[in-house]
Design a protein around this motif. Structure first.
Motif, PDB file in Angstrom:
ATOM      1  N   ARG A  47       0.832  -1.206   0.000  1.00 36.97           N
ATOM      2  CA  ARG A  47       0.000   0.000   0.000  1.00 36.97           C
ATOM      3  C   ARG A  47       0.866   1.255   0.000  1.00 36.97           C
ATOM      4  O   ARG A  47       0.598   2.201  -0.758  1.00 36.97           O
ATOM      5  CB  ARG A  47      -0.924  -0.010   1.210  1.00 36.97           C
ATOM      6  N   LEU A  48       1.901   1.259   0.811  1.00 34.93           N
ATOM      7  CA  LEU A  48       2.806   2.405   0.857  1.00 34.93           C
ATOM      8  C   LEU A  48       3.589   2.526  -0.445  1.00 34.93           C
ATOM      9  O   LEU A  48       3.778   3.630  -0.972  1.00 34.93           O
ATOM     10  CB  LEU A  48       3.762   2.273   2.036  1.00 34.93           C
ATOM     11  N   VAL A  49       4.040   1.395  -0.983  1.00 34.16           N
ATOM     12  CA  VAL A  49       4.793   1.416  -2.236  1.00 34.16           C
ATOM     13  C   VAL A  49       3.941   1.993  -3.362  1.00 34.16           C
ATOM     14  O   VAL A  49       4.413   2.834  -4.146  1.00 34.16           O
ATOM     15  CB  VAL A  49       5.289  -0.001  -2.595  1.00 34.16           C
ATOM     16  N   ILE A  50       2.684   1.570  -3.448  1.00 32.50           N
ATOM     17  CA  ILE A  50       1.788   2.100  -4.488  1.00 32.50           C
ATOM     18  C   ILE A  50       1.593   3.596  -4.317  1.00 32.50           C
ATOM     19  O   ILE A  50       1.581   4.365  -5.288  1.00 32.50           O
ATOM     20  CB  ILE A  50       0.441   1.354  -4.455  1.00 32.50           C
ATOM     21  N   SER A  51       1.451   4.036  -3.073  1.00 32.81           N
ATOM     22  CA  SER A  51       1.293   5.461  -2.816  1.00 32.81           C
ATOM     23  C   SER A  51       2.529   6.245  -3.240  1.00 32.81           C
ATOM     24  O   SER A  51       2.417   7.332  -3.828  1.00 32.81           O
ATOM     25  CB  SER A  51       1.024   5.680  -1.320  1.00 32.81           C
ATOM     26  N   LEU A  52       3.710   5.699  -2.990  1.00 34.24           N
ATOM     27  CA  LEU A  52       4.940   6.364  -3.411  1.00 34.24           C
ATOM     28  C   LEU A  52       5.054   6.400  -4.936  1.00 34.24           C
ATOM     29  O   LEU A  52       5.513   7.395  -5.507  1.00 34.24           O
ATOM     30  CB  LEU A  52       6.150   5.653  -2.812  1.00 34.24           C
ATOM     31  N   ILE A  53       4.653   5.331  -5.595  1.00 37.77           N
ATOM     32  CA  ILE A  53       4.678   5.313  -7.053  1.00 37.77           C
ATOM     33  C   ILE A  53       3.771   6.403  -7.614  1.00 37.77           C
ATOM     34  O   ILE A  53       4.108   7.079  -8.594  1.00 37.77           O
ATOM     35  CB  ILE A  53       4.256   3.928  -7.583  1.00 37.77           C
ATOM     36  N   ARG A  54       2.648   6.605  -6.991  1.00 37.38           N
ATOM     37  CA  ARG A  54       1.710   7.623  -7.458  1.00 37.38           C
ATOM     38  C   ARG A  54       2.211   9.033  -7.185  1.00 37.38           C
ATOM     39  O   ARG A  54       2.012   9.932  -7.994  1.00 37.38           O
ATOM     40  CB  ARG A  54       0.350   7.434  -6.781  1.00 37.38           C
ATOM     41  N   ARG A  55       2.874   9.236  -6.038  1.00 38.02           N
ATOM     42  CA  ARG A  55       3.170  10.592  -5.581  1.00 38.02           C
ATOM     43  C   ARG A  55       4.607  11.052  -5.810  1.00 38.02           C
ATOM     44  O   ARG A  55       4.871  12.253  -5.829  1.00 38.02           O
ATOM     45  CB  ARG A  55       2.866  10.706  -4.073  1.00 38.02           C
ATOM     46  N   VAL A  56       5.529  10.130  -5.942  1.00 33.66           N
ATOM     47  CA  VAL A  56       6.951  10.500  -6.025  1.00 33.66           C
ATOM     48  C   VAL A  56       7.453  10.200  -7.438  1.00 33.66           C
ATOM     49  O   VAL A  56       7.547   9.034  -7.831  1.00 33.66           O
ATOM     50  CB  VAL A  56       7.785   9.742  -4.982  1.00 33.66           C
ATOM     51  N   PRO A  57       7.807  11.213  -8.205  1.00 34.28           N
ATOM     52  CA  PRO A  57       8.148  10.995  -9.617  1.00 34.28           C
ATOM     53  C   PRO A  57       9.279   9.997  -9.858  1.00 34.28           C
ATOM     54  O   PRO A  57       9.159   9.137 -10.736  1.00 34.28           O
ATOM     55  CB  PRO A  57       8.527  12.404 -10.103  1.00 34.28           C
ATOM     56  N   TYR A  58      10.387  10.099  -9.126  1.00 33.20           N
ATOM     57  CA  TYR A  58      11.496   9.195  -9.426  1.00 33.20           C
ATOM     58  C   TYR A  58      11.172   7.754  -9.052  1.00 33.20           C
ATOM     59  O   TYR A  58      11.656   6.817  -9.696  1.00 33.20           O
ATOM     60  CB  TYR A  58      12.792   9.666  -8.758  1.00 33.20           C
ATOM     61  N   VAL A  59      10.344   7.548  -8.028  1.00 36.35           N
ATOM     62  CA  VAL A  59       9.894   6.195  -7.697  1.00 36.35           C
ATOM     63  C   VAL A  59       9.011   5.662  -8.817  1.00 36.35           C
ATOM     64  O   VAL A  59       9.089   4.486  -9.192  1.00 36.35           O
ATOM     65  CB  VAL A  59       9.148   6.170  -6.350  1.00 36.35           C
TER      66      VAL A  59
END
Length: 410
Positions: A309-321
């Motif tokens: 869940r956190l990884v998906i959120s980072l993919i959505r919100r953090v461009p380099y991720v």
């Protein structure tokens, strides 16, 4: 080893110039350890390949006179560069391992810089154990040899570093894509597609630019789809895929086919690319080391799935991720189709896929640490977006993000 080899070793030390944001004793110590390991891995690779028919022999000795064909892409590019250097400055076979190992180590230094920037962005201390990730032997072994892999590993690390602040580092990102194009053009297509998919969701990007990026993404998706369809023996009009399929059929007729998993179903080939060899594959000491590392990779993937869940959120919100995700995912899908040999899979995994996975994992760990220190909404507003490179600070404040108090590295 001639003077070229000694000069190459000294050149490798210059990577310290950009390996750190804030050099201190701990970081410099790990830098030195990483460099010693990289030199040892390069020399070990040389010892293993000097009496074999490895690709490095082709690049250095050029038994088929490929240099006469002039400048080109892929293998032709490496042969041209090595032969031009040999004719210009000379040097032994070992010298060119050490020369190419410098480029690979610059990629290692960039990973150290990326890890530090992630924690600096969140304004929290960076644990010492994070530097153990850049001491994984396979990172050094496959990026320390004469050939495509050292250059491509550097290009991937440079692309990730550029994606962390694309507006300020667009030239660096472009240089990474150009190097990929010279070495493996089809992977450069995936890289450009990944950055296009990274920028498209950003509403602050101008409409005409987003339209152009959409075209780039569509072209890359077409290539990936053609490759995927070819996997299941469906009709495809892609000349590139046809050429690569023909190459793969030649491999099936070679001695390497005996150690191949190419006849397995596609999901098994993908899993083999990511996690083999394991202990049942081991034939020598190198296979044993690789198996231990692959167990660690299995654990790392399990942690990422547990924090999905956190990884998906980072993919959505953090461009380099998001870039790391798209790039690694597309590489896995395409290289899984091309997978036919465990040794080739290891080279591809460690020089192209794993740098992206390690950065995603490290960012997830850093965000978890920041949340524990009071940054409850970090998955909603990344600090670099909130302060100075995109998102209005008022949005970040409304989301509840607060910077954690500064602290030194433990």
């Amino acid at each position: 080893m001639s003077a070229l080899g000694f000069i190459s070793i000294l050149l490798g030390l210059s990577a310290a110039w950009f390996a750190f944001l804030r050099p201190d004793r701990v970081r410099v110590t790990f830098f030195v350890l990483a460099y010693l390991l990289h030199i040892a891995a390069s020399v070990a690779y040389y010892q293993i390949t000097k009496n074999s028919s490895a690709d490095a022999q082709l690049y250095y000795f050029d038994p088929t006179n490929m240099y006469d064909d002039g400048f080109g892409f892929s293998t032709q590019f490496i042969v041209f560069v090595v032969q031009w250097l040999r004719l210009t400055i000379g040097g032994t076979f070992l010298d060119y391992f050490l020369l190419f190992h410098v480029v690979g180590f610059f990629g290692i230094a960039l990973l150290m810089r990326i890890f530090e920037e992630v924690y600096a962005e969140l304004n929290i201390p960076q644990p010492i154990w994070t530097y153990l990730l850049v001491l994984l032997p396979s990172l050094h072994y496959w990026s320390g040899a004469l050939g495509k892999d050292s250059l491509f590993f550097f290009a991937v690390a440079l692309a990730i570093w550029g994606a962390m602040s694309l507006r300020r580092r667009l030239v660096y990102f472009g240089a990474a894509m150009l190097l990929m194009l010279l070495i493996r053009p089809h992977v450069a297509v995936l890289g450009l597609t990944s950055i296009a998919l990274t920028i498209l969701p950003d509403r602050s990007t101008k409409l005409w630019m987003r339209a152009g990026l959409a075209i780039v993404a569509a072209m890359g998706a077409t290539y990936a789809a053609a490759t995927f369809l070819s996997t299941f023996k469906l009709e495809s009009g892609s000349d590139i895929v046809s050429d690569r399929a023909a190459t793969r059929e030649q491999v099936l007729q070679s001695e390497d086919a005996g150690r191949s998993s190419v006849n397995a179903i596609y999901p098994i080939r993908v899993l083999s690319l990511l996690f083999r060899p394991l202990f049942f594959d081991v034939r020598d000491m190198l296979g044993g080391f690789a198996s231990v590392e692959n167990v660690l990779i299995v654990i790392l993937f399990c942690i990422l799935l547990f924090r999905l869940r956190l990884v998906i959120s980072l993919i959505r919100r953090v461009p380099y991720v998001r870039f790391c995700f798209w790039f690694s995912a597309s590489l896995v899908l395409v290289l899984g189709w091309d997978y036919y040999n465990i040794g080739l899979g290891l080279r591809q995994k460690w020089t192209m896929i794993m740098p992206n996975i390690l950065v995603i994992y490290l960012t997830m760990v850093a965000v978890r640490a920041s949340q524990a220190r009071g940054g409850a909404a970090l998955a909603t507003a990344w600090p670099s977006q909130a302060y100075g490179r995109g998102m209005d600070p008022r949005i970040a404040n409304a989301a509840g993000w607060r910077p954690a108090p500064p602290a030194r590295m433990r």
